[in-house]
Design an enzyme around this catalytic site. Sequence first.
Site, PDB file in Angstrom:
ATOM      1  CD  GLN A 170      -2.592  -1.452   2.492  1.00  0.00           C
ATOM      2  OE1 GLN A 170      -2.252  -0.859   3.518  1.00  0.00           O
ATOM      3  NE2 GLN A 170      -3.534  -2.374   2.492  1.00  0.00           N
ATOM      4  NE  ARG A 183      -5.120   3.182  21.996  1.00  0.00           N
ATOM      5  CZ  ARG A 183      -6.256   2.796  21.429  1.00  0.00           C
ATOM      6  NH1 ARG A 183      -6.432   2.944  20.119  1.00  0.00           N
ATOM      7  NH2 ARG A 183      -7.229   2.279  22.145  1.00  0.00           N
ATOM      8  CG  ASP A 216      -4.645  -2.964  14.737  1.00  0.00           C
ATOM      9  OD1 ASP A 216      -3.418  -2.762  14.747  1.00  0.00           O
ATOM     10  OD2 ASP A 216      -5.190  -3.839  14.046  1.00  0.00           O
ATOM     11  CD  GLU A 248      -0.461   1.791  11.231  1.00  0.00           C
ATOM     12  OE1 GLU A 248      -1.126   1.723  10.186  1.00  0.00           O
ATOM     13  OE2 GLU A 248       0.083   0.802  11.763  1.00  0.00           O
ATOM     14  CG  HIS A 249      -4.028   1.892  15.190  1.00  0.00           C
ATOM     15  ND1 HIS A 249      -4.933   1.974  14.162  1.00  0.00           N
ATOM     16  CD2 HIS A 249      -3.154   0.901  14.849  1.00  0.00           C
ATOM     17  CE1 HIS A 249      -4.632   1.069  13.247  1.00  0.00           C
ATOM     18  NE2 HIS A 249      -3.556   0.418  13.629  1.00  0.00           N
ATOM     19  CD  GLU A 304      -4.294   0.993   9.293  1.00  0.00           C
ATOM     20  OE1 GLU A 304      -4.524   0.510  10.430  1.00  0.00           O
ATOM     21  OE2 GLU A 304      -4.206   0.293   8.281  1.00  0.00           O
ATOM     22  CE1 TYR A 355      -7.500   0.317  11.646  1.00  0.00           C
ATOM     23  CE2 TYR A 355      -7.557  -1.966  12.365  1.00  0.00           C
ATOM     24  CZ  TYR A 355      -7.099  -1.004  11.492  1.00  0.00           C
ATOM     25  OH  TYR A 355      -6.263  -1.360  10.467  1.00  0.00           O
TER      26      TYR A 355
END
Length: 581
Positions: free
Chosen positions: A175, A415, A417, A454-455, A476, A479
């Site tokens: 990605q 962090r 997910d 992320e997160h 990201e 979530y």
Amino acid sequence: MNVTVFDPSMPISQIQAALDAAHARQVDNEMGRERYAFLFKPGTYGTATQPLQIKVGYYTEVSGLGASPGDVIINGKVEVYNRCLGDGGTSNCIALNNFWRTASNLTIDINALGQDGCRASANFWAVSQATSLRRVEVRGGNLSLMDYCTAGPQFASGGFLADSKLPFVINGSQQQWLTRNSEIGEWSNGVWNQVFAGVEGAPGEAGFPTPPYTTLDTTPLSREKPYLFVDARGSYQVRVPSARRHTRGLSWNGGETPGRTLPLSEFFVARPSDSAQVINAQLARGMNLLLTPGIYDIAQSLSVKRAGTVVLGLGHATLTAVGGQAALEVADVPGVVIAGVTIDAGPVLSPVLSPVLLRVGKKNGNNGVRKNDPANPTTLSDVYFRVGGPHIGKADISLEVNSDNVLIDHTWVWRADHGTEGFSGDTERWNTNIGRNGAVINGDNVTATGLFVEHFQQYNTIWNGENGTVILYQNELPYDPPTQADWMNGGVEGWAGYRVGADVKTHQLYGGGVYVFNQNNPAIHTENGFEVPRTPGVRLHHIMTVNLGAGTIDHVVNGVGGPADTTRTGLPVYVTDYPAP
């Protein structure tokens, strides 16, 4: 110590058996405590009829001990395949969780003898975050960054390579990816965000976003990661490369990588059984630090105060901040190098101690002139952070940089997910694994090449310093917010994945992405992926948002760009330049 040193005189069958046994232990050991470093003395390993085919699992380092990558030759392969998570390990084959592994300082002469036709078609390195290829030459075949030989969907979310000489590279399903200061024969394709800095043979960015290439002719600031090697007398040394500006191509193309050499006698070789007090006493004596593989429970902060100190981890050595204090504190001095270290949050969020995992420089600066050097920046290379995952984690900020003139050369600030903490669901994770911000950059003239965050539960990254430069940013959003009310920034819906402080006048970002997957509550909105001051000196080049199947980011940056929602899952929303020219 879980360090294995191979010699070319050893039987290949013996070496293969040791590596195969480690891979069997580590291939699915995502949240385990085991750590391994496999080091190869100069020479050639494997033959035309008996190749050495290495598979690299979790928390495993495979590195040559030569002064240059050509001093260790692997006739065979060094590979990572997809993990198959469905139907007893036969389907749902992905590389999305192939984290925490590295290969470096060697040459791979591809020999696929004994593999089937698909496997023989490339050397596979199907990885995602917290992995690196450094100082590697691949010859005699293709390098594939995805594993297309196993049952789909074959997703991958990497990654980083630097200072490497490569043939045809198959990006495949990756990605996002950063290639820095390397030589490549050709690059196959792009998915969302493929970035090249100082790469001979890199594709141009004309036609962006089709393909989604971001290409810088040179890297504005770089420093290669320190590496252990054996000299001609058989003594162990650590080469510490120099920082360089506006470079292109390999550091070792003309011979030895520029830098300084330190004998291993100037390092305290630590084991996980050594306490923070023992390690700090050695640092105070003026020693550098070599962390052998394992997990170190850090009950008081490790303190690096001497300019030029080197902290080098082998086999993804991991520091756990068990008492809520910072695991590592670096003084506001020049030339410190922290490399190959993973830092985990512990289960305590202390109201007394400052809950930061790694702090570089004092938050308010030292009295008088700061002690740093633009020509010799403090450098973080392959330094990774975790809040949660193998156990409950709590940290207010994971990485805080207060010093000026710092280089971050590849980090993943995460962090969790997912993990093995025993949570009953995402709402419990949200209320238990506490991480407010991933990276907070307060220093001026800070450069990041490969910033993955992320997160986190508020801004993932906050950049307050002047004249910052970021080359590839990947994020990201979390979530797991339970409700929109839990994901509000005052009166604003959500927290941007990347924020530049309102008073900043100069900042550059090349190739950035913010992704959304609000699986705990798909109705949640985030107003902007990026939030920056509206001023001509703050410039974002090639940024995007993308929906991964749940939730919505309404705009890419400051109200510009359409929504990344479930009507276009997997299809990025791009802004070529902000502000528009």
